[in-house]
Design a protein around this motif. Structure first.
Motif, PDB file in Angstrom:
ATOM      1  N   CYS A 176       0.823  -1.211   0.000  1.00  0.00           N
ATOM      2  CA  CYS A 176       0.000   0.000   0.000  1.00  0.00           C
ATOM      3  C   CYS A 176       0.859   1.263   0.000  1.00  0.00           C
ATOM      4  CB  CYS A 176      -0.979  -0.001   1.174  1.00  0.00           C
ATOM      5  SG  CYS A 176      -2.100  -1.419   1.121  1.00  0.00           S
ATOM      6  N   LEU A 177       2.006   1.175  -0.658  1.00  0.00           N
ATOM      7  CA  LEU A 177       2.889   2.328  -0.801  1.00  0.00           C
ATOM      8  C   LEU A 177       2.857   2.794  -2.249  1.00  0.00           C
ATOM      9  CD1 LEU A 177       5.984   1.097   1.248  1.00  0.00           C
ATOM     10  CD2 LEU A 177       4.172   2.662   1.997  1.00  0.00           C
ATOM     11  N   ASN A 178       3.025   4.078  -2.440  1.00  0.00           N
ATOM     12  CA  ASN A 178       3.030   4.675  -3.767  1.00  0.00           C
ATOM     13  C   ASN A 178       4.464   4.665  -4.297  1.00  0.00           C
ATOM     14  OD1 ASN A 178       3.003   6.399  -5.987  1.00  0.00           O
ATOM     15  ND2 ASN A 178       1.545   7.807  -5.058  1.00  0.00           N
ATOM     16  N   THR A 179       4.696   3.949  -5.374  1.00  0.00           N
ATOM     17  CA  THR A 179       6.053   3.818  -5.912  1.00  0.00           C
ATOM     18  C   THR A 179       6.637   5.153  -6.350  1.00  0.00           C
ATOM     19  OG1 THR A 179       5.188   3.301  -8.112  1.00  0.00           O
ATOM     20  CG2 THR A 179       5.695   1.439  -6.664  1.00  0.00           C
ATOM     21  N   THR A 180       5.785   6.125  -6.677  1.00  0.00           N
ATOM     22  CA  THR A 180       6.296   7.433  -7.120  1.00  0.00           C
ATOM     23  C   THR A 180       6.860   8.244  -5.958  1.00  0.00           C
ATOM     24  OG1 THR A 180       4.153   8.556  -6.926  1.00  0.00           O
ATOM     25  CG2 THR A 180       4.672   7.502  -9.055  1.00  0.00           C
ATOM     26  N   LEU A 181       6.598   7.819  -4.723  1.00  0.00           N
ATOM     27  CA  LEU A 181       7.123   8.525  -3.557  1.00  0.00           C
ATOM     28  C   LEU A 181       8.494   8.006  -3.106  1.00  0.00           C
ATOM     29  CD1 LEU A 181       3.850   8.882  -1.449  1.00  0.00           C
ATOM     30  CD2 LEU A 181       4.913  10.565  -2.977  1.00  0.00           C
ATOM     31  N   PHE A 182       8.984   6.959  -3.772  1.00  0.00           N
ATOM     32  CA  PHE A 182      10.307   6.433  -3.451  1.00  0.00           C
ATOM     33  C   PHE A 182      11.374   7.374  -4.011  1.00  0.00           C
ATOM     34  CE2 PHE A 182       8.035   2.859  -2.161  1.00  0.00           C
ATOM     35  CZ  PHE A 182       8.876   1.951  -1.546  1.00  0.00           C
ATOM     36  N   LEU A 183      12.403   7.600  -3.224  1.00  0.00           N
ATOM     37  CA  LEU A 183      13.515   8.462  -3.631  1.00  0.00           C
ATOM     38  C   LEU A 183      14.658   7.608  -4.162  1.00  0.00           C
ATOM     39  CD1 LEU A 183      13.447  10.799  -0.519  1.00  0.00           C
ATOM     40  CD2 LEU A 183      12.497  11.266  -2.788  1.00  0.00           C
ATOM     41  N   THR A 184      15.355   8.117  -5.141  1.00  0.00           N
ATOM     42  CA  THR A 184      16.481   7.401  -5.735  1.00  0.00           C
ATOM     43  C   THR A 184      17.736   7.627  -4.911  1.00  0.00           C
ATOM     44  OG1 THR A 184      15.534   7.625  -7.937  1.00  0.00           O
ATOM     45  CG2 THR A 184      17.900   7.207  -7.818  1.00  0.00           C
ATOM     46  N   THR A 185      18.466   6.559  -4.677  1.00  0.00           N
ATOM     47  CA  THR A 185      19.769   6.659  -4.025  1.00  0.00           C
ATOM     48  C   THR A 185      20.802   6.827  -5.130  1.00  0.00           C
ATOM     49  OG1 THR A 185      19.033   5.208  -2.250  1.00  0.00           O
ATOM     50  CG2 THR A 185      21.411   5.483  -2.507  1.00  0.00           C
ATOM     51  N   TYR A 186      21.468   7.957  -5.125  1.00  0.00           N
ATOM     52  CA  TYR A 186      22.400   8.276  -6.206  1.00  0.00           C
ATOM     53  C   TYR A 186      23.763   7.648  -5.990  1.00  0.00           C
ATOM     54  CZ  TYR A 186      18.789  11.391  -7.739  1.00  0.00           C
ATOM     55  OH  TYR A 186      17.594  11.881  -8.183  1.00  0.00           O
TER      56      TYR A 186
END
Length: 172
Positions: A148-158
């Motif tokens: 139930c998490l929104n994948t667009t809210l995940f941040l990229t680890t650079y």
């Protein structure tokens, strides 16, 4: 109350029941020995506010089994943490899905609401390499949606240190 209001309420209740923490999947038949080794963080999510100066770069974890059976987690930029493995759950750190050689989805609920949903969660998309192929990311995103998490809210680890895809990082 209109029929549309009733339908909306029923839908919200159904969604909330599917989003209870105890209904979330964990990796079936989790094999600790295959999970050990180095994992690169690809993306991450947190319900807790983190200032931009805390955003992670070149972040990875190395999981090592100790002689007493506990799992040591060495994390770049953080102090070592010791956790025990129990059927796909490293205590509060759940392995939701992994193929052991390419990807893993991890999840942690810090605060469970009275209705069984998670009030404060963190989740990570991990890879054995410093990248994750698009087909694997698509599979991972399906697992994220089950949490139930929104994948667009995940941040990229650079990546700034040119992490290599070292095959020796794979234990399993």
């Amino acid at each position: 109350m209109t029929p549309a209001d009733v339908m909306s309420y029923v839908l919200q209740v159904a969604i909330a029941k599917q989003c209870t923490v105890d209904s979330f999947p964990v990796q079936a038949n989790f094999i600790t020995e295959r999970y050990l080794g180095k994992w690169y963080e690809i993306k991450w999510f947190s319900d807790n506010y983190l200032p931009t100066d805390v955003l992670y770069q070149d972040f990875s974890n190395v999981f090592t089994q100790q002689s007493d059976g506990n799992i040591s987690i060495s994390t770049t930029g953080r102090t070592n943490i010791v956790k025990e493995s129990v059927l796909g759950r490293l205590l509060d750190y759940w392995i939701v899905s992994t193929d052991y050689v390419n990807y893993a989805v991890a999840y942690m609920c810090f605060e469970e609401n009275a209705d069984g949903t998670c009030g404060k969660a963190e989740s990570w998309i991990l890879s054995r390499h410093s990248y994750l192929a698009d087909d694997k990311l698509a599979k991972v995103n399906l697992q994220i949606e089950q949490l139930c998490l929104n994948t667009t809210l995940f941040l990229t680890t650079y990546r700034t240190n040119g992490c290599s895809a070292d095959p020796s990082s794979v234990v399993g």
